[in-house]
Design a protein around this motif. Structure first.
Motif, PDB file in Angstrom:
ATOM      1  N   ALA A 224      33.065  -0.788 -71.289  1.00  0.00           N
ATOM      2  CA  ALA A 224      33.755   0.439 -70.667  1.00  0.00           C
ATOM      3  C   ALA A 224      35.025   0.301 -70.148  1.00  0.00           C
ATOM      4  CB  ALA A 224      32.523   1.018 -69.632  1.00  0.00           C
ATOM      5  N   GLU A 228      40.753   0.401 -69.600  1.00  0.00           N
ATOM      6  CA  GLU A 228      40.803   1.255 -68.544  1.00  0.00           C
ATOM      7  C   GLU A 228      41.694   0.506 -67.545  1.00  0.00           C
ATOM      8  OE1 GLU A 228      39.497   4.363 -67.749  1.00  0.00           O
ATOM      9  OE2 GLU A 228      38.703   4.597 -69.698  1.00  0.00           O
ATOM     10  N   LYS A 243      36.354   2.269 -59.741  1.00  0.00           N
ATOM     11  CA  LYS A 243      36.852   3.477 -60.269  1.00  0.00           C
ATOM     12  C   LYS A 243      38.220   3.169 -61.042  1.00  0.00           C
ATOM     13  CE  LYS A 243      38.465   7.824 -58.270  1.00  0.00           C
ATOM     14  NZ  LYS A 243      38.597   8.651 -56.982  1.00  0.00           N
ATOM     15  N   SER A 246      41.621   6.927 -64.890  1.00  0.00           N
ATOM     16  CA  SER A 246      41.078   8.028 -65.607  1.00  0.00           C
ATOM     17  C   SER A 246      39.901   8.546 -65.091  1.00  0.00           C
ATOM     18  CB  SER A 246      40.864   7.450 -67.106  1.00  0.00           C
ATOM     19  OG  SER A 246      40.050   6.655 -67.262  1.00  0.00           O
ATOM     20  N   ASN A 247      39.590   8.167 -63.916  1.00  0.00           N
ATOM     21  CA  ASN A 247      38.208   9.037 -63.311  1.00  0.00           C
ATOM     22  C   ASN A 247      36.987   8.277 -63.766  1.00  0.00           C
ATOM     23  OD1 ASN A 247      37.808  10.369 -60.966  1.00  0.00           O
ATOM     24  ND2 ASN A 247      37.042  11.974 -62.151  1.00  0.00           N
ATOM     25  N   LYS A 248      36.889   7.060 -64.490  1.00  0.00           N
ATOM     26  CA  LYS A 248      35.752   6.726 -64.868  1.00  0.00           C
ATOM     27  C   LYS A 248      35.032   5.718 -63.877  1.00  0.00           C
ATOM     28  CE  LYS A 248      35.185   5.413 -69.294  1.00  0.00           C
ATOM     29  NZ  LYS A 248      35.358   5.098 -70.466  1.00  0.00           N
ATOM     30  N   TYR A 249      33.796   5.728 -63.712  1.00  0.00           N
ATOM     31  CA  TYR A 249      33.158   4.909 -62.783  1.00  0.00           C
ATOM     32  C   TYR A 249      32.005   3.840 -63.453  1.00  0.00           C
ATOM     33  CZ  TYR A 249      34.598   8.146 -59.509  1.00  0.00           C
ATOM     34  OH  TYR A 249      35.394   9.205 -58.682  1.00  0.00           O
ATOM     35  N   SER A 267      26.160   9.007 -63.614  1.00  0.00           N
ATOM     36  CA  SER A 267      27.316   8.734 -64.316  1.00  0.00           C
ATOM     37  C   SER A 267      27.925   9.792 -64.880  1.00  0.00           C
ATOM     38  CB  SER A 267      26.872   7.530 -65.257  1.00  0.00           C
ATOM     39  OG  SER A 267      28.256   6.860 -65.966  1.00  0.00           O
ATOM     40  N   ASN A 271      31.860  10.771 -63.986  1.00  0.00           N
ATOM     41  CA  ASN A 271      32.846  10.798 -65.012  1.00  0.00           C
ATOM     42  C   ASN A 271      33.490  12.066 -65.426  1.00  0.00           C
ATOM     43  OD1 ASN A 271      32.638   8.153 -65.040  1.00  0.00           O
ATOM     44  ND2 ASN A 271      31.050   8.070 -66.707  1.00  0.00           N
TER      45      ASN A 271
END
Length: 541
Positions: A224, A228, A243, A246-249, A267, A271
């Motif tokens: 994932a 990133e 975090k 690109s605002n992905k957790y 999730s 996201n």
């Protein structure tokens, strides 16, 4: 930020005194929201930040004293075994005078004082033999853990320095091409697992440490994060949450970690909508997304919000999060609501448009308004009668240890205008009540991940003895990962107390007056079986 008034401890110095500022490599707004606070000190949850010249570990504190920016000495308090005592003229005192440090760091069991100009430092505390302290060179930046310090050297390399053994170990996960921006850690309890994450300037991360504490990143998390850029990192005791830009957790943790896996429904929300706040307890995460609170992890540690609490939270318009060891607290200014869930449960409504400020210990929370006026006390924060009487006036300063609280209430000008009280569970602590006439009182405390002993220090110039120290709870020192005693030091006694074996060694030095230094050794069955045998065999375990 703590005020610099502690620097005034210089005796007979009338000129202005300043404390050097230290840049926070990890923003306080981020460092404060992990369970094990990611600052230069051994702190938990929403602790008030300390100045860079102050260090506090599990059972002791140390302050660099300066006059006009020039080093004078280091003042220490608390348990001597954890570095709470520096003898004048000792090897440590002489090293400190030579190095002239202006930055202080604290692991759970030791201190490291550093001069950022010369890049030299010295460590002392639990497991460090007095008189054998040594200078550490080429220090660029420092990240404390429970029993060691991660040190970025001036050449960019990373080593782990363990004071109890005096060893420096290179970190294989970091290569010569990795430029470190900051380092985070999980764990929190001395003697238990800890893991580390280095955030590189490239936005990539490197992970190492105990697998049980999140030291091995999962394949899913690694995939994932492949393309990133990591922006911020948070930690529970055994998991990490990152975090990205690109605002992905993305989360991962040990095999038994429930906080290391984000539920699919949460999730998806994060996201797509992001979060405005993230908070961790010991074993759970909570996030705010579009004014709605979501949580996951250990149910008993705040990872599950029941329907009743969920309904109550849904009425909050702009919630804010804080935490005790194993519960989350949400407050809302516009509605005056407060909700708590985890191992402790509370739902209350105070006055509308009241900004609620919570000061949390392991098992309680003191609730004030933004002016320091008393609103409520939850669980172990229940006020003693003396503290309740003092809160007829607002508090100018409050602080929490792992198991107790202290506050300074300002009652106007003149006699008795500043009153200090310390309490826990509705009772005074050590009969600590101090009244000073118009003189500020600064408060400091150690913290522990459990409810063991905590130390407090109050500094009050021109009032009494200037410094008041006290402790709460029963003395119960943790074991260290290694133990060093000079072979020619005769052993003069040993005793069992609780789960620990204490070994007493006679220093043999006249100036020490044959001081007995009790060193704690981790207990296991074999230790009991051979405790009557020679000390060399005992210490080889």
């Amino acid at each position: 930020m703590k005020k610099s008034i502690i620097a005034l401890l210089l005796a007979n110095v009338l000129s202005p005194v300043v404390m050097a500022a230290q840049p926070m490599l990890i923003p306080q707004s981020e460092a404060n929201n992990s369970w094990f606070n990611q600052t230069n000190n051994y702190r938990f949850n929403n602790s008030e930040p300390l100045p860079g010249t102050a260090g506090i570990n599990l059972a002791a504190g140390a302050f660099i004293i300066q006059d006009k920016g020039e080093y004078q000495n280091v003042m220490a308090f608390g348990n001597p075994q954890f570095g709470g005592e520096i003898e004048a003229g000792s090897t440590l005192d002489e090293l400190l005078t030579f190095i002239k440090p202006s930055q202080m760091y604290a692991s759970g069991s030791a201190f490291l004082a550093v001069n950022p100009t010369s890049k030299n430092g010295v460590a002392w505390g639990n497991g460090v033999t007095r008189g054998e302290e040594k200078s550490i060179e080429n220090i660029q930046s420092v990240y404390p853990g429970t029993e060691s310090f991660m040190i970025v050297k001036t050449d960019g390399s990373l080593i782990e320095y363990t004071p109890s053994t005096g060893t420096e170990s290179s970190i294989d996960a970091i290569t010569s091409s990795d430029i470190i921006r900051s380092i985070y850690h999980s764990g929190g309890t001395i003697g238990e697992s800890i893991a580390w994450v280095a955030l590189l300037e490239s936005g990539k991360i490197k992970v190492w440490g105990d697998g049980a504490a999140g030291g091995t990143i999962s394949k899913e998390a690694k995939k994932a994060l492949k393309n990133e850029v990591v922006q911020s990192i948070y930690a529970t005791k055994d998991a990490f949450l990152v975090k990205t830009q690109s605002n992905k957790y993305v989360a991962w943790g040990g095999d038994n970690s429930e906080s290391g896996t984000i539920p699919s429904d949460i999730s998806s929300i994060l996201n797509s909508s992001g979060s405005s706040s993230i908070q961790a307890t010991e074993k759970a995460f909570a996030v705010i997304s579009n004014s709605t609170i979501y949580a996951w992890g250990d149910d008993a540690c705040g990872g599950k919000i029941n329907s009743s609490t969920s309904d109550f939270l849904s009425n909050m318009k702009s919630p804010q999060l804080s935490a005790t060891r194993c519960s989350f607290i949400a407050t809302d200014v516009s509605t005056g609501k407060l909700a708590q869930w985890g191992n402790l449960h509370t739902k209350k409504t105070y006055g509308e448009n009241t900004r609620l400020v919570t000061r949390t210990s392991n098992e309680g929370a003191l609730v004030l308004d933004s002016d320091g006026n008393y609103i409520d006390a939850l669980q172990s924060a229940e006020l003693s009668p003396d503290a309740l009487n003092a809160f007829v006036a607002p508090a100018s300063e409050t602080i929490a240890s792992g198991n107790a609280f202290a506050a300074v209430n300002h009652q106007g000008l003149g006699a008795g205008s500043n009153i200090l009280n310390s309490w826990a569970n509705g009772a005074n602590v050590d009969d600590i009540t101090l009244t000073c006439d118009g003189i500020p009182i600064d408060l400091y405390s150690t913290q522990a991940p459990d409810n063991s002993v905590s130390y407090f220090l109050a500094y009050h110039p021109s009032c009494g003895d200037e410094v008041t120290t006290w402790k709460t709870g029963e003395e119960s020192l943790p074991s260290v990962s290694s133990l060093r005693i000079t072979p020619d030091v005769p052993v003069i006694g040993e005793k069992l107390k609780g789960d620990y074996l204490y070994v007493a060694a006679d220093s043999g030095a006249e100036e020490k007056n044959s001081l007995r230094t009790w060193t704690v050794v981790e207990t296991h069955e074999e230790l009991y079986e051979i405790k009557e045998q020679s000390i060399s065999l005992l210490l080889s375990i």
